[in-house]
Design an enzyme around this catalytic site. Sequence first.
Site, short mmCIF file in Angstrom:
data_model
loop_
_atom_site.label_atom_id
_atom_site.label_comp_id
_atom_site.label_asym_id
_atom_site.label_seq_id
_atom_site.Cartn_x
_atom_site.Cartn_y
_atom_site.Cartn_z
N LYS A 12 0.84 -1.20 0.00
CA LYS A 12 0.00 0.00 0.00
C LYS A 12 0.88 1.26 0.00
O LYS A 12 1.94 1.25 -0.61
CB LYS A 12 -0.96 -0.02 1.19
CG LYS A 12 -1.70 -1.34 1.33
CD LYS A 12 -2.80 -1.26 2.33
CE LYS A 12 -3.39 -2.65 2.52
NZ LYS A 12 -4.65 -2.64 3.21
N HIS A 96 -8.45 -3.06 -6.06
CA HIS A 96 -8.43 -3.22 -4.60
C HIS A 96 -9.57 -2.40 -4.00
O HIS A 96 -9.88 -1.32 -4.49
CB HIS A 96 -7.07 -2.76 -4.05
CG HIS A 96 -6.87 -3.11 -2.61
ND1 HIS A 96 -7.46 -2.40 -1.59
CD2 HIS A 96 -6.18 -4.11 -2.02
CE1 HIS A 96 -7.12 -2.95 -0.43
NE2 HIS A 96 -6.34 -3.99 -0.66
N GLU A 98 -9.69 -0.52 -1.54
CA GLU A 98 -9.32 0.86 -1.17
C GLU A 98 -9.36 1.77 -2.39
O GLU A 98 -9.69 2.95 -2.28
CB GLU A 98 -7.94 0.85 -0.49
CG GLU A 98 -8.03 0.29 0.92
CD GLU A 98 -6.76 -0.32 1.47
OE1 GLU A 98 -5.69 -0.12 0.87
OE2 GLU A 98 -6.86 -1.03 2.49
N GLU A 166 -11.13 -10.60 -1.20
CA GLU A 166 -10.80 -9.83 -0.01
C GLU A 166 -12.07 -9.23 0.59
O GLU A 166 -12.54 -8.17 0.11
CB GLU A 166 -9.84 -8.70 -0.36
CG GLU A 166 -8.51 -9.15 -0.92
CD GLU A 166 -7.43 -8.12 -0.65
OE1 GLU A 166 -6.44 -8.48 -0.02
OE2 GLU A 166 -7.60 -6.96 -1.06
N GLY A 172 -7.28 -5.23 7.26
CA GLY A 172 -6.67 -4.38 8.29
C GLY A 172 -7.41 -4.35 9.61
O GLY A 172 -7.14 -3.50 10.45
C1 PEP Z 1 -5.00 -5.85 1.64
O1 PEP Z 1 -5.21 -4.65 1.78
O2 PEP Z 1 -4.88 -6.32 0.51
C2 PEP Z 1 -4.93 -6.67 2.84
C3 PEP Z 1 -5.20 -7.95 2.71
O3 PEP Z 1 -4.59 -6.05 4.02
P1 PEP Z 1 -4.37 -6.73 5.46
O4 PEP Z 1 -3.61 -8.02 5.24
O5 PEP Z 1 -3.59 -5.73 6.23
O6 PEP Z 1 -5.72 -7.03 6.02
#
Ligand code: PEP
Length: 260
Positions: A12, A96, A98, A166, A172
Site C-alpha cells: 500500500k 483493490h 481501497e 478480499e 486491516g
Molecule cells: C490488503 O489490503 O490487501 C490486505 C489484505 O490487508 P491486510 O492483510 O492488512 O488485512
Amino acid sequence: MRPQMILAGNWKMNGLTADLEEVTRLAATTAEMAGEVGIVICPPATLLSRVSDVLKPAGMASGGQNCHIAVKGAHTGDISAQMLKDAGATYVIIGHSERRTDHGETDGRVRTKAELTMSEGLVPIICVGETLKERENGVAITVVEHQLTGSVPAADKGADIVIAYEPVWAIGTGRVPTNQDIADMHKAIRTWLEAHYGSKGSDIAILYGGSLKPDNADEILAVENVNGGLVGGASLKAEDFSKIIAAGQRVQTIRRAAAT
Ligand code: PEP
C-alpha cells in the site's frame, strides 16, 4: 501456468528506501521456497524498480498496486501498465477495495485496466469482496459474482489472471471469515471462473486477502480452492511475511503429496 500457491504482499502507501532492507531479508530467508510457491511484493511505485532488482535474482516477482486506464498521455500523477512493466513488475493489483472506495473505481474500469495490463504482458490480480453489511445481509456470494461479471476480462483475452477474494471488512481489522465461509466463497469463484473460461478456469489462482497473519496462515491457506494470499500489514516485515510464505509451502507440499 502460474504457481498454484502465490503469496503476494501489498505494501500500500508504505515503504521508504530504508525498507528495502526488508526485501533483501525476505529474499535471503525465503529464496529456497521461491521455486515451489510464487512470492510477490507490490511496493509503492517509487520503490518498484529497486524492489524488482532485489527479487528477480532470487526467483521472486514484483507488482504494481494500480495502473491508469490509458496506455500513456496527459494524466499527471498517474502510472501506466507499460511503466510498471518497465520498472520490472510481473503483476498488478487491480480493483483493490481501497481504490474502489477512495477513487470510485467501477467494475467496468477494473475490467478495462485488467485487459490493458494483460495486453502489456502483466498479470492482473483482480480484487473482489463484499462489505460487512452485504455479508450480514446474506448476499456476499451474489455481490462477488456480480463483481466478477463486471471486472474480469472477456474469455478471449486469455486466462492469465489471478483473483483475490478480499472481504472489505477483514482488511486491516484483524477479523477473518470462518473457514467455511472462505471455502464457500472460493468454491463460488471457482465455479464462476470455470463457467467463464472453461477448463482454464480450474488453473486460475484464487488468493484470500484480509488479516492473513502468521498465526492463521496454515489454516486459511489449507482451505479448498485457496491458492495463496494477498497480504497487507503482515507483508511489511520480512519476519512475518516469511512465516506466511512458509505456511504456503507446507500446504503446497501436503497438496502435492495428496495428488500423487
Ligand atoms: C490488503 O489490503 O490487501 C490486505 C489484505 O490487508 P491486510 O492483510 O492488512 O488485512
